[in-house]
Design an enzyme around this catalytic site. Structure first.
Site, PDB file in Angstrom:
ATOM      1  N   GLU A 127       0.785  -1.239   0.000  1.00  0.00           N
ATOM      2  CA  GLU A 127       0.000   0.000   0.000  1.00  0.00           C
ATOM      3  C   GLU A 127       0.817   1.289   0.000  1.00  0.00           C
ATOM      4  O   GLU A 127       0.593   2.169   0.847  1.00  0.00           O
ATOM      5  CB  GLU A 127      -0.981  -0.001   1.180  1.00  0.00           C
ATOM      6  CG  GLU A 127      -2.053  -1.071   1.064  1.00  0.00           C
ATOM      7  CD  GLU A 127      -3.085  -1.015   2.178  1.00  0.00           C
ATOM      8  OE1 GLU A 127      -2.874  -0.267   3.154  1.00  0.00           O
ATOM      9  OE2 GLU A 127      -4.103  -1.722   2.077  1.00  0.00           O
TER      10      GLU A 127
ATOM     11  N   GLU B   6      -6.149  -8.080  -0.145  1.00  0.00           N
ATOM     12  CA  GLU B   6      -6.842  -7.740   1.103  1.00  0.00           C
ATOM     13  C   GLU B   6      -8.293  -7.414   0.787  1.00  0.00           C
ATOM     14  O   GLU B   6      -8.587  -6.741  -0.206  1.00  0.00           O
ATOM     15  CB  GLU B   6      -6.204  -6.526   1.805  1.00  0.00           C
ATOM     16  CG  GLU B   6      -4.820  -6.752   2.372  1.00  0.00           C
ATOM     17  CD  GLU B   6      -4.336  -5.550   3.176  1.00  0.00           C
ATOM     18  OE1 GLU B   6      -5.194  -4.754   3.631  1.00  0.00           O
ATOM     19  OE2 GLU B   6      -3.112  -5.404   3.339  1.00  0.00           O
TER      20      GLU B   6
END
Length: 425
Positions: A219, A318
């Site tokens: 991320e 995710e």
């Protein structure tokens, strides 16, 4: 048709976006492919909160500093947690945590439930420390143990570099909250050195049967970073892993860019076995929280349709069952929930009281969560598969795969449907 004409036909063929991943697979077979991202499906789970602390996953570690209605003394991340405890005390506390948070029986249960892979987040500090770091080490021993357990229970592994020096996103799950220093000073080069360490050990023959992917960085906050510099980092990180002899997939996280953004980056023939990792949530803005359940499902289904169009193999690295952001400290220590109007100037959508414990969920909400999970599963089957976030949490049931399966909210077996064909795939 001669070879030149054939190549020209392929280059200008409208089906190129679909044929290229197949070519990628063929090339990988010759190089010793250890996972077929073209045809096989990952049904996996994240082992979060283990080697990178997250207060919302294990609040008990942080609660010693909490007072009623006062989180001002609570460390907001692992950096400040270890800094507050000091090296010796932090080492003792975290050794116990690493030893106990995930055990062999967890891996055994994952296999029982039908999972075939785990994604293991870990910070740079497990491999190499900066001079001023308060972090402590010792995680690698437990990572190696996890790989042994994964091998024993036939679970494949992604090793995910979840935190970079200076932080790549300012999230607590990077190790250092409210900082965005990844691209400053020598931090990028330092991160590349860490990836080289990871590649030399876990990209080698000893782990080819279990490690099927190494994620360069979790991320990175693309909208706040220099994307050209980030691309250079991805290219060099890829090269470092390949130079180490690794044939495993090189995973790049989408950096919060739209699906399809990375289609023209790290492409064949120069780059092979590249996978894009997408993270899918719908609770981190007021606009998402105000969606109806039908709107949530439409968005989830579109993830699947969009993923089918991408050039690269892709996996939902995710996702969760969450339709609220009510889990304590999900948004960070000292921050409330948008859902209850207590954070980020959000309007009030409702009280969080009945959503924290699954036993108090309204029946309609329970049904909606099941619908949402099933739609996401259907969507991610259009891709290389998925890793749910997370295997377990102390108090955050919407993020707790084990708890959701036990409660009958998450489909088990995974193909079981109470609401079939919501997406029309």
């Amino acid at each position: 048709m001669n070879l030149t004409l054939l190549l020209l036909a392929l280059i200008f063929s409208p089906s190129l976006i679909f044929s290229l991943p197949t070519a990628n697979k063929v090339k990988l077979v010759k190089k010793g492919l250890n996972w077929d991202y073209q045809n096989a499906k990952i049904h996996g789970v994240n082992l979060g909160g283990w080697f990178v602390l997250e207060p919302f996953i294990t609040p008990s570690l942080f609660d010693i500093y909490s007072k009623p209605n006062d989180d001002s003394q609570v460390p907001v991340d692992e950096y400040h947690f270890t800094q507050k405890l000091g090296k010796d005390a932090a080492q003792q506390v975290l050794e116990q945590h690493w030893k106990t948070w995930y055990k062999e029986n967890d891996f055994k249960m994952m296999l029982k439930y039908g999972l075939n892979a785990v994604r293991i987040p870990i910070g740079y500090w497990a491999f190499k420390l900066l001079d001023y770091d308060p972090y402590v080490q010792g995680q690698v021993k437990y990572l190696d143990r996890a790989l042994d357990w994964a091998r024993k229970y036939n679970l494949k592994v992604w090793i995910d570099l979840h935190g970079a020096p200076g932080s790549q996103n300012g999230f607590d799950n990077s190790g250092l909250r409210d900082s965005l220093g990844f691209q400053q000073g020598n931090n990028v080069n330092f991160t590349l050195e860490v990836l080289e360490i990871i590649g030399k050990k876990y990209g080698g023959p000893e782990y080819e049967d279990v490690v099927i992917g190494i994620e360069l960085l979790n991320e990175p906050l693309g909208p706040s970073l220099d994307l050209n510099y980030l691309k250079e980092f991805f290219q060099q990180g890829y090269q470092n892993l390949r130079n180490s002899g690794s044939v495993q997939a090189v995973i790049i996280q989408d950096a919060f860019q739209p699906m399809g953004y990375w289609d023209n980056f790290l492409t064949l023939d120069q780059y092979w076995n590249v996978v894009v990792d997408h993270h899918h949530y719908q609770v981190f803005s007021a606009g998402e929280l105000q969606r109806s359940i039908d709107d949530h499902i439409t968005v989830a289904c579109n993830w699947g349709w969009d993923a089918k169009k991408e050039y690269h193999w892709n996996v939902a690295g995710e996702w969760s069952a969450a339709l609220t952001d009510c889990a304590r400290w999900l948004n960070g220590v000292g921050r409330g929930a948008r859902f209850s109007g207590d954070f980020d100037n959000s309007p009030y959508f409702g009280s969080c009281d009945c959503y924290v414990n699954i036993a108090t969920w309204p029946s309609e909400y329970r049904t909606n969560v099941r619908r949402y999970i099933e739609a996401q599963l259907d969507a991610f089957e259009q891709t290389g598969g998925w890793f749910f976030w997370n295997w377990k949490c102390e108090n955050a049931i919407e993020w707790d795969l084990q708890g959701l399966i036990t409660a009958g909210v998450f489909p088990y077996p995974f193909y079981n449907r109470q609401f079939p064909n919501q997406c029309g795939f």
